[in-house]
Design a protein around this motif. Sequence first.
Motif, PDB file in Angstrom:
ATOM      1  N   ARG A  79     -13.966 111.959 -51.886  1.00  0.00           N
ATOM      2  CA  ARG A  79     -15.179 112.111 -52.688  1.00  0.00           C
ATOM      3  C   ARG A  79     -15.233 111.058 -53.796  1.00  0.00           C
ATOM      4  N   LYS A  80     -14.085 110.830 -54.444  1.00  0.00           N
ATOM      5  CA  LYS A  80     -14.041 109.820 -55.503  1.00  0.00           C
ATOM      6  C   LYS A  80     -14.392 108.432 -54.963  1.00  0.00           C
ATOM      7  N   LEU A  81     -13.993 108.178 -53.716  1.00  0.00           N
ATOM      8  CA  LEU A  81     -14.273 106.880 -53.122  1.00  0.00           C
ATOM      9  C   LEU A  81     -15.767 106.696 -52.901  1.00  0.00           C
ATOM     10  N   LEU A  82     -16.453 107.750 -52.458  1.00  0.00           N
ATOM     11  CA  LEU A  82     -17.902 107.656 -52.286  1.00  0.00           C
ATOM     12  C   LEU A  82     -18.591 107.477 -53.641  1.00  0.00           C
ATOM     13  N   GLU A  83     -18.076 108.139 -54.677  1.00  0.00           N
ATOM     14  CA  GLU A  83     -18.625 107.977 -56.020  1.00  0.00           C
ATOM     15  C   GLU A  83     -18.414 106.552 -56.521  1.00  0.00           C
ATOM     16  N   TYR A  84     -17.241 106.012 -56.215  1.00  0.00           N
ATOM     17  CA  TYR A  84     -16.963 104.623 -56.588  1.00  0.00           C
ATOM     18  C   TYR A  84     -17.926 103.676 -55.883  1.00  0.00           C
ATOM     19  N   PHE A  85     -18.173 103.923 -54.597  1.00  0.00           N
ATOM     20  CA  PHE A  85     -19.076 103.100 -53.794  1.00  0.00           C
ATOM     21  C   PHE A  85     -20.449 103.028 -54.461  1.00  0.00           C
ATOM     22  N   PRO A  92     -27.930  97.735 -54.511  1.00  0.00           N
ATOM     23  CA  PRO A  92     -28.083  98.786 -53.480  1.00  0.00           C
ATOM     24  C   PRO A  92     -28.820  98.349 -52.220  1.00  0.00           C
ATOM     25  N   PRO A  93     -29.996  97.665 -52.301  1.00  0.00           N
ATOM     26  CA  PRO A  93     -30.673  97.278 -51.055  1.00  0.00           C
ATOM     27  C   PRO A  93     -29.834  96.332 -50.194  1.00  0.00           C
ATOM     28  N   PHE A 112     -12.019 101.197 -50.447  1.00  0.00           N
ATOM     29  CA  PHE A 112     -10.680 101.551 -50.922  1.00  0.00           C
ATOM     30  C   PHE A 112      -9.950 100.315 -51.415  1.00  0.00           C
ATOM     31  N   ARG A 113     -10.054  99.245 -50.640  1.00  0.00           N
ATOM     32  CA  ARG A 113      -9.352  98.013 -51.020  1.00  0.00           C
ATOM     33  C   ARG A 113     -10.023  97.321 -52.202  1.00  0.00           C
ATOM     34  N   ASN A 114     -11.343  97.415 -52.280  1.00  0.00           N
ATOM     35  CA  ASN A 114     -12.028  96.863 -53.448  1.00  0.00           C
ATOM     36  C   ASN A 114     -11.590  97.578 -54.718  1.00  0.00           C
ATOM     37  N   ARG A 115     -11.472  98.884 -54.618  1.00  0.00           N
ATOM     38  CA  ARG A 115     -11.119  99.693 -55.783  1.00  0.00           C
ATOM     39  C   ARG A 115      -9.687  99.439 -56.239  1.00  0.00           C
ATOM     40  N   THR A 116      -8.857  99.068 -55.292  1.00  0.00           N
ATOM     41  CA  THR A 116      -7.424  98.984 -55.598  1.00  0.00           C
ATOM     42  C   THR A 116      -6.885  97.568 -55.518  1.00  0.00           C
ATOM     43  N   GLU A 286     -11.410 110.313 -43.465  1.00  0.00           N
ATOM     44  CA  GLU A 286     -12.178 111.431 -42.911  1.00  0.00           C
ATOM     45  C   GLU A 286     -12.923 112.191 -44.009  1.00  0.00           C
ATOM     46  N   SER A 287     -12.282 112.320 -45.168  1.00  0.00           N
ATOM     47  CA  SER A 287     -12.949 112.984 -46.287  1.00  0.00           C
ATOM     48  C   SER A 287     -14.152 112.185 -46.760  1.00  0.00           C
ATOM     49  N   PHE A 288     -14.012 110.863 -46.799  1.00  0.00           N
ATOM     50  CA  PHE A 288     -15.140 109.987 -47.148  1.00  0.00           C
ATOM     51  C   PHE A 288     -16.288 110.209 -46.167  1.00  0.00           C
ATOM     52  N   GLY A 289     -15.958 110.292 -44.863  1.00  0.00           N
ATOM     53  CA  GLY A 289     -16.978 110.531 -43.849  1.00  0.00           C
ATOM     54  C   GLY A 289     -17.653 111.884 -44.010  1.00  0.00           C
TER      55      GLY A 289
END
Length: 319
Positions: A79-85, A92-93, A112-116, A286-289
């Motif tokens: 969920r945090k990853l989707l929020e980060y996205f 956005p477009p 994930f790799r961008n965040r880390t 899978e959680s992100f999905g």
Amino acid sequence: MAAAVAQDYPRISEGKDFAGLLDERKLVPHTHKISSSKVRQIISDAVKNANRKASRVILNIPEKSTDAEMRNIFLKEGRKLLEYFRQYCGDPPATAYQCLDRHYSEVAAEQFRNRTLQKERMNSGWRYQFMAHDCAQASRRFVTVSQLATAEADFNVTIGTKNFHKRKINIYVSVKNRTNTMGGQDWPKAIAALEAMAKNDPNRSEPYVCVFGIAMERGTRYMKAKRRGNYYSVNTEIWLSDFFWPFFANYSYEEIMNAVLDALMEEGQRVESATIGVSVPKELIESFGDWCRKYNLIDDGGRFPDARRLAMFLGGIIT
């Protein structure tokens, strides 16, 4: 803090650039060459161990977490990853168009790799820590080689001397990728911390020398000096790659770098965005999905079919 007392180990007495440094000529030399196949195995293990450690650090997973605890962490991190996205999407477009028809697993791994990215850079540092430690063990040069630690010294070794009061020397090693891994203001603290650890080690009975081993920067060695010319410590040395790798591995810096490249190519470990990719836990993806499904962002096949809806989500219009 009072300056540390100069340790009684063999030092070079001649030459302006090397005077006062540990005199390797008076240490027990290498008598064994690690086989190329063993070096390849050491590198392979180091890559895997560094990837595993990096993944745990990135997700703040305690060392002794149970499988159930880890699954819970992965679910939250999805969920945090989707929020980060959404939070760090600059356009956005454009981003939505780039994600059109892509599978969520690809997007999750990318985000994930961008965040880390910064912590991924630490991955290569851990890789060379594992390599240096395991090469020291396999070299047969040292009387003892400690386990890898999480304190100031990554590991320490004991080495014999040749006709120097029949003494041994303890070497406390902190491995860094390059000298600029730490800023100039950080060096004095790091030097003091490493020496304090060596000085106060209850298991030490021999003189000590502290070493910052630089894994990927050409040169030999020196002591870090203050602006006035005095050294931060006369017992602490910076060992650059042309001295560091031969000392612990009995291989040159060039040979080590070629061996690492060969091992990475053989195992298909592609370098992306200047770092070796850290494995992304399947449960996190899978959680992100699952969270993408909750916002109706992906279809039954797991792909982003509607760029307009994704753009509205990333832009904060769909909440």
